[in-house]
Write an enzyme that holds these catalytic residues in place. Sequence first.
Site, PDB file in Angstrom:
ATOM      1  N   ASN A 211       5.041   6.334   8.068  1.00  0.00           N
ATOM      2  CA  ASN A 211       4.993   5.095   8.436  1.00  0.00           C
ATOM      3  C   ASN A 211       5.951   5.488   9.501  1.00  0.00           C
ATOM      4  O   ASN A 211       6.745   6.120  10.051  1.00  0.00           O
ATOM      5  CB  ASN A 211       5.587   4.578   6.820  1.00  0.00           C
ATOM      6  CG  ASN A 211       6.755   5.099   6.434  1.00  0.00           C
ATOM      7  OD1 ASN A 211       7.048   5.436   6.968  1.00  0.00           O
ATOM      8  ND2 ASN A 211       6.417   5.492   5.276  1.00  0.00           N
ATOM      9  N   LYS A 290      -6.136  23.913  10.701  1.00  0.00           N
ATOM     10  CA  LYS A 290      -6.026  22.765  11.586  1.00  0.00           C
ATOM     11  C   LYS A 290      -8.092  22.332  11.443  1.00  0.00           C
ATOM     12  O   LYS A 290      -8.473  23.051  11.018  1.00  0.00           O
ATOM     13  CB  LYS A 290      -5.874  22.685  12.712  1.00  0.00           C
ATOM     14  CG  LYS A 290      -6.325  21.798  14.130  1.00  0.00           C
ATOM     15  CD  LYS A 290      -6.117  21.853  15.246  1.00  0.00           C
ATOM     16  CE  LYS A 290      -6.713  20.429  16.296  1.00  0.00           C
ATOM     17  NZ  LYS A 290      -6.748  20.493  17.322  1.00  0.00           N
ATOM     18  N   PHE A 325      14.048  -1.157  -3.111  1.00  0.00           N
ATOM     19  CA  PHE A 325      13.362  -1.912  -1.741  1.00  0.00           C
ATOM     20  C   PHE A 325      12.170  -2.307  -2.010  1.00  0.00           C
ATOM     21  O   PHE A 325      11.188  -2.227  -2.568  1.00  0.00           O
ATOM     22  CB  PHE A 325      14.026  -1.116  -0.179  1.00  0.00           C
ATOM     23  CG  PHE A 325      15.009  -1.557   0.130  1.00  0.00           C
ATOM     24  CD1 PHE A 325      16.392  -1.312  -0.552  1.00  0.00           C
ATOM     25  CD2 PHE A 325      15.297  -2.345   1.011  1.00  0.00           C
ATOM     26  CE1 PHE A 325      17.987  -0.910   0.462  1.00  0.00           C
ATOM     27  CE2 PHE A 325      16.091  -2.548   1.631  1.00  0.00           C
ATOM     28  CZ  PHE A 325      17.528  -1.848   1.484  1.00  0.00           C
ATOM     29  N   LYS A 339       7.631  -5.350  -8.615  1.00  0.00           N
ATOM     30  CA  LYS A 339       8.370  -3.948  -8.409  1.00  0.00           C
ATOM     31  C   LYS A 339       9.769  -3.856  -8.672  1.00  0.00           C
ATOM     32  O   LYS A 339      10.379  -2.701  -9.653  1.00  0.00           O
ATOM     33  CB  LYS A 339       8.771  -3.656  -6.626  1.00  0.00           C
ATOM     34  CG  LYS A 339       7.145  -3.571  -6.203  1.00  0.00           C
ATOM     35  CD  LYS A 339       7.154  -3.094  -4.891  1.00  0.00           C
ATOM     36  CE  LYS A 339       6.381  -3.365  -4.354  1.00  0.00           C
ATOM     37  NZ  LYS A 339       5.944  -3.446  -2.860  1.00  0.00           N
ATOM     38  N   LYS A 343      10.035  -0.362 -11.723  1.00  0.00           N
ATOM     39  CA  LYS A 343      11.268  -0.137 -11.283  1.00  0.00           C
ATOM     40  C   LYS A 343      11.732   0.218 -12.010  1.00  0.00           C
ATOM     41  O   LYS A 343      13.135   0.889 -11.819  1.00  0.00           O
ATOM     42  CB  LYS A 343      11.268   0.053  -9.852  1.00  0.00           C
ATOM     43  CG  LYS A 343      10.131   0.466  -8.831  1.00  0.00           C
ATOM     44  CD  LYS A 343       9.868   0.774  -7.967  1.00  0.00           C
ATOM     45  CE  LYS A 343       8.677   0.912  -6.955  1.00  0.00           C
ATOM     46  NZ  LYS A 343       8.024   2.156  -5.992  1.00  0.00           N
TER      47      LYS A 343
HETATM   48  O1  PMT Z   1      14.179   3.269   7.643  1.00  0.00           O
HETATM   49  P1  PMT Z   1      14.418   1.238   8.307  1.00  0.00           P
HETATM   50  O2  PMT Z   1      13.287   1.744   9.979  1.00  0.00           O
HETATM   51  O3  PMT Z   1      15.033   1.379   9.524  1.00  0.00           O
HETATM   52  O4  PMT Z   1      13.209   0.034   7.810  1.00  0.00           O
HETATM   53  C1  PMT Z   1      13.877  -0.122   6.686  1.00  0.00           C
HETATM   54  C2  PMT Z   1      12.792  -0.206   5.384  1.00  0.00           C
HETATM   55  C3  PMT Z   1      11.585  -1.364   6.134  1.00  0.00           C
HETATM   56  C4  PMT Z   1      11.829   0.887   5.416  1.00  0.00           C
HETATM   57  C5  PMT Z   1      13.434  -0.803   4.566  1.00  0.00           C
HETATM   58  O5  PMT Z   1      14.541  -1.514   4.833  1.00  0.00           O
HETATM   59  C6  PMT Z   1      12.470  -0.880   2.953  1.00  0.00           C
HETATM   60  O6  PMT Z   1      11.739  -2.018   3.627  1.00  0.00           O
HETATM   61  N1  PMT Z   1      12.938   0.391   2.611  1.00  0.00           N
HETATM   62  C7  PMT Z   1      11.465   0.155   1.383  1.00  0.00           C
HETATM   63  C8  PMT Z   1      10.461   0.484   1.595  1.00  0.00           C
HETATM   64  C9  PMT Z   1       8.966   0.868   0.480  1.00  0.00           C
HETATM   65  O7  PMT Z   1       8.549   2.084   0.377  1.00  0.00           O
HETATM   66  O8  PMT Z   1       8.981   0.142   0.001  1.00  0.00           O
HETATM   67  P2  PMT Z   1       7.416  -0.345  -1.036  1.00  0.00           P
HETATM   68  O9  PMT Z   1       7.845  -1.970  -1.310  1.00  0.00           O
HETATM   69  O10 PMT Z   1       6.538   0.385  -0.556  1.00  0.00           O
HETATM   70  O11 PMT Z   1       8.603   0.742  -2.381  1.00  0.00           O
HETATM   71  C10 PMT Z   1       9.320  -0.029  -3.176  1.00  0.00           C
HETATM   72  C11 PMT Z   1      10.822   0.541  -3.666  1.00  0.00           C
HETATM   73  O12 PMT Z   1       9.815   1.918  -4.180  1.00  0.00           O
HETATM   74  C12 PMT Z   1      11.298   1.176  -2.518  1.00  0.00           C
HETATM   75  O13 PMT Z   1      12.787   1.186  -3.117  1.00  0.00           O
HETATM   76  C13 PMT Z   1      10.673   2.875  -2.592  1.00  0.00           C
HETATM   77  O14 PMT Z   1      11.945   3.445  -1.783  1.00  0.00           O
HETATM   78  C14 PMT Z   1      10.623   3.105  -3.646  1.00  0.00           C
HETATM   79  N2  PMT Z   1       9.040   3.989  -3.744  1.00  0.00           N
HETATM   80  C15 PMT Z   1       8.247   3.913  -2.932  1.00  0.00           C
HETATM   81  C16 PMT Z   1       7.500   4.451  -3.256  1.00  0.00           C
HETATM   82  C17 PMT Z   1       7.330   6.010  -3.827  1.00  0.00           C
HETATM   83  N3  PMT Z   1       6.640   6.781  -4.304  1.00  0.00           N
HETATM   84  N4  PMT Z   1       8.656   6.002  -4.571  1.00  0.00           N
HETATM   85  C18 PMT Z   1       9.740   5.196  -4.321  1.00  0.00           C
HETATM   86  O15 PMT Z   1      10.617   5.724  -5.248  1.00  0.00           O
END
Ligand code: PMT
Length: 402
Positions: A211, A290, A325, A339, A343
Amino acid sequence: MPLTGKTIILGVTGGIAAYKSADLCSRLIKANANVHVVMTVNATRFVGTATFQALTGHQVITSLWDEPREFEITHISLSDKADAFIIAPATANIIGKIANGIADDMLTTTIMAATAPVIMAPAMNTKMWNNPIVQQNISKITSLGYKLIPPQTGRLACGSVGTGKMAEPEEILDYVKNLLQPVSHDLDGLRLIVTAGPTIEPIDPVRFIMNHSSGKMGYAIAEAALKSGAAVTLVSGPTSLVCSPEIELVLVKTASEMCDAVLARFDKADVLIGAAAPADFTPVEPADKKIKKSGNSGLTLHLKQTPDILVEAGKRKKSQIIIAFAAETNDLEHHAVEKLHRKNADFIVANDVSRSDIGFASDMNEVTIIDKNGIIDKLPKLSKLETADRILDKVYQMLRKS
Ligand code: PMT
């Protein structure tokens, strides 16, 4: 005024981005820094000394044999005066010289005598940046404690598109302000885990799912936490960023690896901040060879969910603070609150990733912090470093209350 009483030595080397250094110099002056400029002879072919002289009010030094009346042995007294050195732009040549201990002009001798932090903002053609010798030099100087503000990807002066564009003056100024701000000690003695960047999920040996995360938000939090006295572990997916050597950097590729790395450290941690964008889905069975095209038929990928790192940590949570986040494109607060609870987080930092001026890859962010009691704090658009400070302020307030 953030840089009041600080002396910055601005080194300008010979690249087209030297014109941006005049803007950087002006911003430093406006932030109240006392700026002295040292230019290499090649730099003077791109911008005149008169520009920097007018901005700083000091004679610009271009040669070991210049003798401004202000200083005695110039390179030593300049080094002694400095609170920080910035080399912007930093060419492949100056990086190579510094990495190899060469001191053959005013700038390199001054840097050789430096005891204050040296920040480099490289700018060069993409092929030069990717050259293994340049990369080796970068690794060497960063492992020695030199600070690097990585170049950006974009259209370069040579017409090609790639990595090598000097970071914007605003970003460099921000970095310096953050570096020179007094250490707060707010997080002294705390162990913090921060996740950052994307993950890559292999489809076959040459293709993967990824991503747009650059890692900037997570790295900014890690640096700000270090500055506040915390012992920081940064679990990072693949990025082009460099962190301070005092940070324990754990490099991972997949979401599953990121999960293992976090959980292995979680019991001993006080705070976990999930700024990474780990993939939610990964191919069920990555091909070991591949995948070939066959006729006109498409390809169906079977995906399974990756482990949710924060959910897993949330299940194991004892006294730790967990900060999630939320990267959303619509209904920001609604999704973020869902979330936050799913979480088992203490608060969530929601950002709108449909905007190009914040969120993914930008140096800026505009976040809404929602805590588990439903208190909402909307922050203005700030640099990611300032956003990181505000998130950590909230951690500090929570710790004081507990
Ligand atoms: O890296 P940059 O270019 O600076 O951009 C910053 C950002 C946009 C990536 C950052 O600010 C941000 O929003 N990070 C969270 C991205 C994300 O995966 O968001 P989500 O809404 O899909 O997930 C919610 C939370 O669960 C996040 O804290 C994520 O880290 C966590 N997660 C997600 C998927 C997973 N398999 N395990 C997790 O713990």
